[in-house]
Design a protein around this motif. Structure first.
Motif, PDB file in Angstrom:
ATOM      1  N   ALA A 126       0.853  -1.195   0.000  1.00 23.71           N
ATOM      2  CA  ALA A 126       0.000   0.000   0.000  1.00 23.71           C
ATOM      3  C   ALA A 126       0.882   1.236   0.000  1.00 23.71           C
ATOM      4  O   ALA A 126       1.630   1.470   0.948  1.00 23.71           O
ATOM      5  CB  ALA A 126      -0.903  -0.016   1.230  1.00 23.71           C
ATOM      6  N   VAL A 127       0.812   2.020  -1.073  1.00 22.82           N
ATOM      7  CA  VAL A 127       1.721   3.163  -1.231  1.00 22.82           C
ATOM      8  C   VAL A 127       0.927   4.464  -1.266  1.00 22.82           C
ATOM      9  O   VAL A 127       0.097   4.677  -2.154  1.00 22.82           O
ATOM     10  CB  VAL A 127       2.551   3.037  -2.536  1.00 22.82           C
ATOM     11  CG1 VAL A 127       3.644   4.086  -2.569  1.00 22.82           C
ATOM     12  CG2 VAL A 127       3.158   1.650  -2.665  1.00 22.82           C
TER      13      VAL A 127
ATOM     14  N   ILE B 232      -4.501   4.461  -3.465  1.00 25.35           N
ATOM     15  CA  ILE B 232      -5.884   4.935  -3.442  1.00 25.35           C
ATOM     16  C   ILE B 232      -5.868   6.451  -3.593  1.00 25.35           C
ATOM     17  O   ILE B 232      -5.298   7.152  -2.736  1.00 25.35           O
ATOM     18  CB  ILE B 232      -6.574   4.542  -2.111  1.00 25.35           C
ATOM     19  CG1 ILE B 232      -6.456   3.024  -1.887  1.00 25.35           C
ATOM     20  CG2 ILE B 232      -8.031   4.985  -2.111  1.00 25.35           C
ATOM     21  CD1 ILE B 232      -6.703   2.601  -0.452  1.00 25.35           C
TER      22      ILE B 232
ATOM     23  N   LYS C  54      -9.803   3.393   3.630  1.00 25.80           N
ATOM     24  CA  LYS C  54      -8.547   2.811   3.132  1.00 25.80           C
ATOM     25  C   LYS C  54      -8.454   1.337   3.504  1.00 25.80           C
ATOM     26  O   LYS C  54      -8.104   0.499   2.673  1.00 25.80           O
ATOM     27  CB  LYS C  54      -7.339   3.569   3.711  1.00 25.80           C
ATOM     28  CG  LYS C  54      -7.104   4.905   3.042  1.00 25.80           C
ATOM     29  CD  LYS C  54      -5.757   5.499   3.421  1.00 25.80           C
ATOM     30  CE  LYS C  54      -5.698   5.948   4.834  1.00 25.80           C
ATOM     31  NZ  LYS C  54      -4.607   6.890   5.123  1.00 25.80           N
TER      32      LYS C  54
ATOM     33  N   GLY D 275       3.501   0.938   5.327  1.00 22.25           N
ATOM     34  CA  GLY D 275       4.750   1.698   5.494  1.00 22.25           C
ATOM     35  C   GLY D 275       5.027   2.182   6.908  1.00 22.25           C
ATOM     36  O   GLY D 275       5.906   3.006   7.098  1.00 22.25           O
ATOM     37  N   HIS D 276       4.277   1.690   7.905  1.00 25.88           N
ATOM     38  CA  HIS D 276       4.538   2.128   9.290  1.00 25.88           C
ATOM     39  C   HIS D 276       5.952   1.740   9.716  1.00 25.88           C
ATOM     40  O   HIS D 276       6.379   0.612   9.508  1.00 25.88           O
ATOM     41  CB  HIS D 276       3.562   1.453  10.254  1.00 25.88           C
ATOM     42  CG  HIS D 276       2.149   1.877  10.061  1.00 25.88           C
ATOM     43  ND1 HIS D 276       1.109   0.997   9.931  1.00 25.88           N
ATOM     44  CD2 HIS D 276       1.603   3.106   9.976  1.00 25.88           C
ATOM     45  CE1 HIS D 276      -0.020   1.657   9.780  1.00 25.88           C
ATOM     46  NE2 HIS D 276       0.244   2.940   9.785  1.00 25.88           N
TER      47      HIS D 276
HETATM   48  P1  AMP Z   1      -1.729   6.110   7.548  1.00 23.55           P
HETATM   49  O1  AMP Z   1      -3.034   5.431   7.649  1.00 23.55           O
HETATM   50  O2  AMP Z   1      -1.789   7.416   6.861  1.00 23.55           O
HETATM   51  O3  AMP Z   1      -0.954   6.089   8.805  1.00 23.55           O
HETATM   52  O4  AMP Z   1      -0.901   5.209   6.537  1.00 23.55           O
HETATM   53  C1  AMP Z   1      -0.466   3.955   6.907  1.00 23.55           C
HETATM   54  C2  AMP Z   1      -0.059   3.172   5.710  1.00 23.55           C
HETATM   55  O5  AMP Z   1      -1.208   2.984   4.876  1.00 23.55           O
HETATM   56  C3  AMP Z   1       0.964   3.852   4.814  1.00 23.55           C
HETATM   57  O6  AMP Z   1       2.271   3.642   5.268  1.00 23.55           O
HETATM   58  C4  AMP Z   1       0.697   3.168   3.503  1.00 23.55           C
HETATM   59  O7  AMP Z   1       1.305   1.894   3.492  1.00 23.55           O
HETATM   60  C5  AMP Z   1      -0.813   2.999   3.531  1.00 23.55           C
HETATM   61  N1  AMP Z   1      -1.519   4.107   2.850  1.00 23.55           N
HETATM   62  C6  AMP Z   1      -1.852   5.315   3.376  1.00 23.55           C
HETATM   63  N2  AMP Z   1      -2.507   6.073   2.461  1.00 23.55           N
HETATM   64  C7  AMP Z   1      -2.604   5.330   1.333  1.00 23.55           C
HETATM   65  C8  AMP Z   1      -3.149   5.541   0.031  1.00 23.55           C
HETATM   66  N3  AMP Z   1      -3.742   6.699  -0.287  1.00 23.55           N
HETATM   67  N4  AMP Z   1      -3.068   4.552  -0.882  1.00 23.55           N
HETATM   68  C9  AMP Z   1      -2.467   3.379  -0.556  1.00 23.55           C
HETATM   69  N5  AMP Z   1      -1.927   3.125   0.643  1.00 23.55           N
HETATM   70  C10 AMP Z   1      -1.984   4.074   1.579  1.00 23.55           C
END
Ligand code: AMP
Ligand code: FES
Ligand code: ZN
Ligand code: ZN
Length: 332
Positions: A59-60, A89, A147, A166-167
Motif C-alpha cells: 500500500a503506497v 488509493i 482505506k 509503510g509504518h
Molecule cells: P496512515 O493510515 O496514513 O498512517 O498510513 C499507513 C499506511 O497505509 C501507509 O504507510 C501506507 O502503506 C498505507 N496508505 C496510506 N494512504 C494510502 C493511500 N492513499 N493509498 C495506498 N496506501 C496508503
C-alpha cells in the motif's frame, strides 16, 4: 577514524553520510542502502513476514515511508522470490491527492512494479473531502476506515498473502506506549510486525518495523525517490500525546542507542498475548461479504449512512474488473 578531510565509511573509503549509533557504524551512501536492505531482510526473516512464492500487496500513499518500502521490497522480492504489486488509493483530497497519485505512478513505472490505482471519487462518487463534509466523524478515522476496506478487498480479490504497510518504528512505538498506558492491550496486538490472514481478512505486514523515521527519510533522499512532500491537510496538529511520547523515546535513544529496537522486539515477543481476542466476533458482511462486527461491515454502514446505499458490493465488483483489466487475476 579520522582521515584528515572527512570521516570514512566503516566498510570502504567513501565519505560518511550517516552514523548509525546503535549499530556502531559510519556509512557511505552505498553501504547505508545495503544496511537498510539487510535490516529489512532480517526483519522479514525474524518475524516470518514473507515466504518464497508469496504475493504481497504494498500500500503506497506517495509519502516517504511507503515509497521507501516499495523501493526496498521491490529490490528484496527478486532475492527472496516473492511477488510485489502496488496499491494506491486516490482519496480525492484536493491537490494533495493529485500530487500523490502522480508520484506513485512515476515510482511504479520506474520500478516496473504493477500498480492497482483506485480512484475513490470515481468509484463511489465522493472523495474523502466530500464524505467528511457529510459526516461528524473525524477525517482521519473516516479515511482510515475507507482505506482499510479498499486495501482488504483488493488484497482478497488478488489472493494476496498480505498487505504491506509503510509504518515504521517511530510511528508504532508511541501508539504502543499510549495503548499500554491506557491498558488497551488488544490495540497493541494490531501494532506489531504482522497480523495473520483469516478467511476474508487479509493480514498486514510491517517490514519497516525496526526502521526509524530518520532512516526512511535518508533512504528516500539518497535514492532520489519521487515523494509527495506535503502532508495531508487533515493531518493531526502537533502536540498530540503520541508526539510527546515520541520525543521521550527519542531522548532515551540518544542516551541509550538501541533502546527503541530493543523495545520493539520485546513487544513483538509478547504479540500472541496482545493479539488474543482480536478477531473474536468478526463475521462476514451480509451485503459485501467482507469482515464485519455485525451483519453489516463498517464500510457498507458508512456509505449507507452518507450516500444512501451500502456500496461494498459495487466496490468489490469494480475492483475485480480493474484487476482483470490489469491481468492480475484471471476472468472467471
Ligand atoms: P496512515 O493510515 O496514513 O498512517 O498510513 C499507513 C499506511 O497505509 C501507509 O504507510 C501506507 O502503506 C498505507 N496508505 C496510506 N494512504 C494510502 C493511500 N492513499 N493509498 C495506498 N496506501 C496508503
Ligand atoms: Fe486520510 Fe489524511 S490521508 S485523512
Ligand atoms: Zn561504504
Ligand atoms: Zn459490507
Amino acid at each position: 577514524m579520522s582521515c584528515g578531510k572527512f570521516l570514512k565509511c566503516s566498510f570502504c573509503e567513501e565519505p560518511v553520510v550517516t552514523i548509525v549509533r546503535y549499530a556502531k557504524l559510519r556509512l557511505c551512501k552505498k553501504h547505508f542502502t545495503e544496511f537498510i536492505h539487510r535490516k529489512v531482510l532480517k526483519t522479514i526473516e525474524r518475524y516470518r513476514l514473507v515466504e518464497r512464492g508469496c504475493r504481497i500487496l504494498v500500500a503506497v500513499s506517495g509519502g516517504k515511508d511507503s515509497t521507501a518500502l516499495l523501493h526496498i521490497l521491490s529490490a528484496l522480492s527478486k532475492q527472496l522470490g516473492f511477488e510485489v504489486i502496488a496499491l494506491h488509493i486516490d482519496l480525492g483530497i484536493g491537490e494533495y491527492s493529485k500530487k500523490a497519485r502522480v508520484v506513485v505512478e512515476k515510482l511504479c513505472k520506474d520500478l516496473g512494479v504493477p500498480l492497482v490505482l483506485l480512484d475513490l471519487k470515481e468509484m463511489i462518487g465522493a472523495g474523502i473531502t466530500d464524505l467528511v463534509a457529510k459526516s461528524k466523524r473525524p477525517a482521519c478515522s473516516l479515511c482510515g476506515l475507507v482505506k482499510r476496506y479498499l486495501m482488504n478487498v483488493t488484497a482478497f480479490e488478488l489472493k494476496a498473502h498480505a498487505i504491506a504497510l509503510g509504518h515504521h518504528l517511530d510511528d508504532l512505538l508511541p501508539y504502543i506506549v499510549k495503548s499500554f498506558v491506557l491498558q488497551n492491550l488488544s490495540e497493541i496486538g494490531k501494532l506489531g510486525p504482522k497480523t495473520e490472514s483469516r478467511e476474508v481478512f487479509i493480514g498486514r505486514i510491517r517490514p519497516l518495523y525496526e526502521v526509524s523515521e530518520s532512516e526512511t527519510t535518508l533512504y528516500a533522499y539518497f535514492q532520489s525517490l519521487p515523494i509527495v512532500d506535503e502532508s495531508c491537510p487533515y493531518t493531526a496538529r502537533k502536540g498530540s500525546i503520541e508526539d510527546e511520547i515520541r520525543r521521550f523515546l527519542n531522548n532515551v535513544e540518544v542516551k541509550r542507542p538501541g533502546f527503541k529496537i530493543a523495545f520493539a522486539r520485546a513487544v513483538a515477543k509478547n504479540m500472541e498475548f496482545y493479539k488474543k481476542g482480536l478477531m473474536s466476533g468478526v463475521s462476514a458482511c451480509n451485503y459485501c461479504g467482507m469482515p464485519a462486527l455485525s451483519n453489516m461491515c463498517a464500510f457498507c454502514k458508512l456509505t449507507y449512512r452518507l450516500l444512501g446505499k451500502p456500496m461494498g458490493p459495487e466496490i468489490r465488483d469494480r475492483i475485480r474488473k480493474t484487476l482483470i483489466e490489469l491481468k492480475l487475476v484471471a476472468q472467471q
